[in-house]
Design a protein around this motif. Structure first.
Motif, PDB file in Angstrom:
ATOM      1  N   TRP A   1       0.826  -1.215   0.000  1.00  9.61           N
ATOM      2  CA  TRP A   1       0.000   0.000   0.000  1.00  9.61           C
ATOM      3  C   TRP A   1       0.856   1.259   0.000  1.00  9.61           C
ATOM      4  CZ3 TRP A   1      -0.754   3.900   3.717  1.00  9.61           C
ATOM      5  CH2 TRP A   1      -0.082   3.703   4.939  1.00  9.61           C
TER       6      TRP A   1
ATOM      7  N   ALA B   1       1.910   1.972  -3.507  1.00  9.54           N
ATOM      8  CA  ALA B   1       0.837   2.613  -4.277  1.00  9.54           C
ATOM      9  C   ALA B   1       0.740   4.097  -3.916  1.00  9.54           C
ATOM     10  CB  ALA B   1      -0.488   1.903  -4.011  1.00  9.54           C
ATOM     11  N   VAL B   2       0.803   4.383  -2.616  1.00  8.32           N
ATOM     12  CA  VAL B   2       0.721   5.781  -2.183  1.00  8.32           C
ATOM     13  C   VAL B   2       1.926   6.569  -2.701  1.00  8.32           C
ATOM     14  CG1 VAL B   2       0.751   7.305  -0.161  1.00  8.32           C
ATOM     15  CG2 VAL B   2      -0.740   5.293  -0.188  1.00  8.32           C
TER      16      VAL B   2
ATOM     17  N   ARG C   1      -3.974   8.771   0.388  1.00 10.75           N
ATOM     18  CA  ARG C   1      -3.032   9.661  -0.303  1.00 10.75           C
ATOM     19  C   ARG C   1      -3.184  11.104   0.176  1.00 10.75           C
ATOM     20  NH1 ARG C   1      -4.175   5.413  -3.423  1.00 10.75           N
ATOM     21  NH2 ARG C   1      -2.778   4.726  -5.072  1.00 10.75           N
TER      22      ARG C   1
ATOM     23  N   LEU D   1      -6.703  -4.737  -2.857  1.00  7.99           N
ATOM     24  CA  LEU D   1      -7.034  -3.484  -2.172  1.00  7.99           C
ATOM     25  C   LEU D   1      -5.770  -2.744  -1.733  1.00  7.99           C
ATOM     26  CD1 LEU D   1     -10.127  -4.606  -0.059  1.00  7.99           C
ATOM     27  CD2 LEU D   1     -10.094  -3.354  -2.218  1.00  7.99           C
ATOM     28  N   GLU D   2      -4.785  -3.482  -1.256  1.00  6.01           N
ATOM     29  CA  GLU D   2      -3.541  -2.832  -0.830  1.00  6.01           C
ATOM     30  C   GLU D   2      -2.828  -2.217  -2.040  1.00  6.01           C
ATOM     31  OE1 GLU D   2      -1.175  -5.313   1.724  1.00  6.01           O
ATOM     32  OE2 GLU D   2      -2.876  -5.750   3.039  1.00  6.01           O
TER      33      GLU D   2
ATOM     34  N   GLY E   1      -3.436   1.258  -2.648  1.00  2.30           N
ATOM     35  CA  GLY E   1      -2.931   2.214  -1.668  1.00  2.30           C
ATOM     36  C   GLY E   1      -3.731   2.209  -0.375  1.00  2.30           C
ATOM     37  N   ILE E   2      -4.418   1.119  -0.117  1.00  2.00           N
ATOM     38  CA  ILE E   2      -5.224   1.020   1.102  1.00  2.00           C
ATOM     39  C   ILE E   2      -4.444   0.213   2.137  1.00  2.00           C
ATOM     40  CG2 ILE E   2      -7.375   0.115   2.064  1.00  2.00           C
ATOM     41  CD1 ILE E   2      -8.643   0.635  -0.700  1.00  2.00           C
ATOM     42  N   GLN E   3      -4.286   0.786   3.322  1.00  2.00           N
ATOM     43  CA  GLN E   3      -3.458   0.089   4.306  1.00  2.00           C
ATOM     44  C   GLN E   3      -4.143  -1.181   4.811  1.00  2.00           C
ATOM     45  OE1 GLN E   3      -3.077   2.188   8.193  1.00  2.00           O
ATOM     46  NE2 GLN E   3      -3.709   3.938   6.982  1.00  2.00           N
TER      47      GLN E   3
ATOM     48  N   ILE F   1      -7.394  -1.343   6.941  1.00  2.00           N
ATOM     49  CA  ILE F   1      -8.602  -0.866   6.247  1.00  2.00           C
ATOM     50  C   ILE F   1      -9.015  -1.863   5.168  1.00  2.00           C
ATOM     51  CG2 ILE F   1      -9.562   0.990   4.812  1.00  2.00           C
ATOM     52  CD1 ILE F   1      -7.746   2.938   6.332  1.00  2.00           C
TER      53      ILE F   1
ATOM     54  N   ARG G   1     -10.873  -4.523   6.846  1.00  2.00           N
ATOM     55  CA  ARG G   1     -12.220  -4.085   7.216  1.00  2.00           C
ATOM     56  C   ARG G   1     -13.139  -4.107   5.996  1.00  2.00           C
ATOM     57  NH1 ARG G   1     -14.318   1.101   7.399  1.00  2.00           N
ATOM     58  NH2 ARG G   1     -12.276   2.088   7.286  1.00  2.00           N
ATOM     59  N   LEU G   2     -12.643  -3.621   4.865  1.00  2.00           N
ATOM     60  CA  LEU G   2     -13.462  -3.621   3.649  1.00  2.00           C
ATOM     61  C   LEU G   2     -13.840  -5.045   3.238  1.00  2.00           C
ATOM     62  CD1 LEU G   2     -11.714  -0.899   1.423  1.00  2.00           C
ATOM     63  CD2 LEU G   2     -13.969  -0.735   2.498  1.00  2.00           C
ATOM     64  N   VAL G   3     -12.860  -5.938   3.292  1.00  2.00           N
ATOM     65  CA  VAL G   3     -13.138  -7.315   2.861  1.00  2.00           C
ATOM     66  C   VAL G   3     -14.148  -7.987   3.799  1.00  2.00           C
ATOM     67  CG1 VAL G   3     -12.159  -9.615   2.535  1.00  2.00           C
ATOM     68  CG2 VAL G   3     -10.938  -7.624   1.666  1.00  2.00           C
TER      69      VAL G   3
ATOM     70  N   LEU H   1     -16.415  -6.495   5.768  1.00  2.00           N
ATOM     71  CA  LEU H   1     -17.738  -5.888   5.563  1.00  2.00           C
ATOM     72  C   LEU H   1     -18.350  -6.373   4.248  1.00  2.00           C
ATOM     73  CD1 LEU H   1     -17.150  -2.225   6.793  1.00  2.00           C
ATOM     74  CD2 LEU H   1     -18.674  -3.927   7.814  1.00  2.00           C
TER      75      LEU H   1
END
Lengths: 245, 354
Positions: free
Chosen positions: A75, A78-79, A108, B305-306, B309-311, B314, B317-319, B321
């Motif tokens: 991640w 990506a950022v 971001r 998801l990562e 750029g999603i840490q 989170i 949590r998305l998966v 939910l």
């Protein structure tokens, strides 16, 4: 101006060495095509750059503007400005595209207040049905819709360098054109640097490369201008087989 | 003072994997709950206990029947559609008690009702709740029942849900289980006349040392009946869950369809989930399927998801939910249901148990 610099990259999967010393430099605004036959290590290269689990780098370096990419988690890469368009975009049941983009923009530090308009604009630009952003990521989408979705995300997230892994697989000609043109536009409008990984020349008729590299058995065996793709189209990959030690 | 009843043991198949061995009933005094209701008074009928549960399902059901607490009995007259959701909230206010609430819903022909029954206690309340709910849906009646376990971390729950569906009726039994210490729900839907439909749906999420224990049965006792079951759960930390489900299609239930799906996410190394589906089909000309999975979050979904750029926290949590979304989408809109996504989110973030 950004530069992704890959130096002497060696990587293995399940103990088997796949990349055996890859050197490649991609800068803003450039389109580099990496072409190669099945098993050359194309997908491994994209996976390693993005830090996919299961791939082990054994030597070499990857830097983005001098920053050690390999030391970052996925991640963070990506950022930092890297983006991977996957060959087979993963389905994520129950998770909306809009929620993914919202979290991705937030991490971001970007404003999400006008995200809806941004998504609508970018979706329209590549003929992606905007309603699909309220659906689960890639679930029940056709091959073309998946790649449009991926390309729309790229356009919204505005990375510095994008790795497009077989953008043309599973894609009809209309979707291929829409996606390829959007990437090309990003290289001129936003200075996107693109590393385009492909097996076939077809994609490069839409997404014109500045440089073409031939990857075989884990090494770049030949680099040249766009004309190299024509040679490849005519002679096939066999002509570029690496000399076995 | 009645003698302490003999409790079953985990040696018995029906209590396999359970924590029944930890229970010492003599350490609890029979007590009552503080119960608030909305919309019950207008529908309250005489006691109809035994309407569906003719024989006590087990010792806890028997103790429930024998207890002196007044059951809540909801009677919907023929043809009446109850527009507002009926709500029953049971509070366990003190430690050291065992309570036996009973709810009977008797829905007349072509009537409709949605009832939400919520169980609440604070952390630190070491008590036991043994509820029984009986649902009877007469011809073409439509009954939705939602049980919400919002109990604190020291409260036990051992529950029975039984529904009986007559001709062309629809019964839906939902369970949302985020709370409690050990929470067992035994749910049985019986389709007694042709064309009857049932759904059994659960969302459960246990963390810390919580445990969910589900026993489900779908009984098809008439032709062309349809049952659908979807149970989705997650376990984290040292939590455990066990699901054991049976589809029973009787000899006269030709042309029936029965579906059973149980999916479990294990979010930590120390968490454990077990899924045991069973089929007992006594006739041909039926359509049946069952699916069960236990496993961690899909690596590819996480990576996808990562890679945006999603840490990781989170992305997880998305998966999760997203995993529960299929269940949440099926729930009726009602109090305690609408904020379920937030409740699951809070629990994933580690603040808020239920």
């Amino acid at each position: 101006m950004s530069t992704l610099d890959i130096r002497g990259l060696h990587a293995e999967v399940a103990g088997k060495e796949i990349l055996r010393g890859v050197d490649l430099t991609v800068s803003s605004g450039e389109v580099h095509a990496v072409m190669g036959p099945n098993g050359a290590g194309k997908s491994t290269l994209s996976a390693v750059i993005m830090g996919k689990p299961g791939y082990k780098v054994t030597a070499g370096s990857v830097t983005l503007d001098g920053r050690d990419v390999l030391a970052l988690s996925t991640w963070e890469r990506a950022v930092a400005g890297l983006h991977l368009v996957m060959q087979y975009p993963t389905e994520v049941p129950g998770v909306q595209v809009a929620d993914v983009l919202s979290e991705a923009l937030a991490s971001r530090g970007r404003d999400t207040s006008d995200m809806g308009a941004l998504i609508a604009r970018e979706a329209a630009r590549i003929n992606f049905d905007e309603d699909l952003v309220r659906r689960a990521v890639n679930v029940d989408l056709s091959g073309g819709e998946k790649k449009r979705n991926e390309t729309m995300q790229l356009a919204v997230l505005k990375p510095k360098i994008a790795i497009l892994d077989e953008l043309d697989s599973g894609l009809d000609i209309d979707a291929l054109r829409d996606c390829a043109r959007r990437v090309e536009d990003a290289t001129t409008e936003d200075g996107l640097g693109a590393l385009v990984i492909t097996h076939y020349v077809r994609l490069l008729e839409e997404l014109k490369p500045d440089h073409v590299h031939i990857l075989a058995k884990g090494r770049i065996v030949k680099s040249g201008g766009p004309e190299l793709a024509d040679v490849l189209e005519r002679d096939g990959y066999a002509a570029f087989a690496p000399v076995e030690a | 003072m009645t003698p302490t009843p003999v409790l079953p043991s985990a040696e018995e198949e029906i209590w396999r994997y359970s924590r029944i061995g930890e229970l010492d009933l003599s350490s609890y005094a029979v007590g009552s709950l503080r119960t608030e209701t909305i919309g019950v008074d207008a529908l309250q009928g005489d006691d109809r206990s035994g309407l569906v549960m003719v024989d006590d399902a087990d010792v806890f059901a028997r103790l429930n029947r024998e207890s002196t607490s007044t059951p809540v009995t909801i009677v919907i007259p023929r043809g009446q559609v109850v527009g507002d959701v009926v709500e029953i909230v049971h509070h366990v206010d003190q430690s050291g008690i065992v309570a036996y609430p009973r709810l009977v819903i008797d829905a007349g022909e072509n009537s409709e009702v949605t009832v939400v029954e919520k169980f609440v206690s604070a952390d630190g309340i070491a008590s036991l709740v043994c509820p029984v709910v009986e649902v009877r849906a007469a011809q073409a009646a439509r009954v939705t029942y939602v049980a919400i376990n919002a109990l604190g971390r020291d409260t036990w729950k051992i529950a029975h849900q039984q529904s009986l569906g007559m001709r062309d009726s629809t019964t839906r039994l939902f369970t949302i289980a985020l709370g409690g210490d050990y929470a067992r729900v035994q749910t049985t839907s019986t389709l007694a006349e042709q064309g009857a439909n049932s759904q059994q749906v659960a969302l459960y999420f246990a963390d810390g040392s919580q445990m969910n224990d589900f026993r489900t049965t779908q009984v098809h006792a008439a032709p062309r009946t349809h049952s659908d079951l979807l149970f989705k759960g997650a376990v984290r930390d040292d939590a455990r869950s066990v699901y054991t489900g049976l589809i029973h299609i009787k000899e006269n239930a030709k042309g029936s369809e029965a579906f059973q799906t149980n999916r479990n996410l294990t979010l930590s190394e120390g968490a454990w989930a077990e899924s045991v589906p069973n089929l007992n089909i006594e006739t041909n000309d039926v359509k049946c399927s069952h699916a069960s999975t236990v496993g961690p979050i899909d690596e590819d979904q996480r990576f996808y998801l990562e890679s945006r750029g999603i840490q990781p926290s989170i992305a997880e949590r998305l998966v999760v939910l997203g995993f529960f979304n299929e269940v949440i989408d099926r729930l009726p809109s009602a109090a305690g249901v609408s904020d379920l996504r937030d409740a699951v989110s809070r629990k994933l973030l580690g603040n808020g148990a239920k």
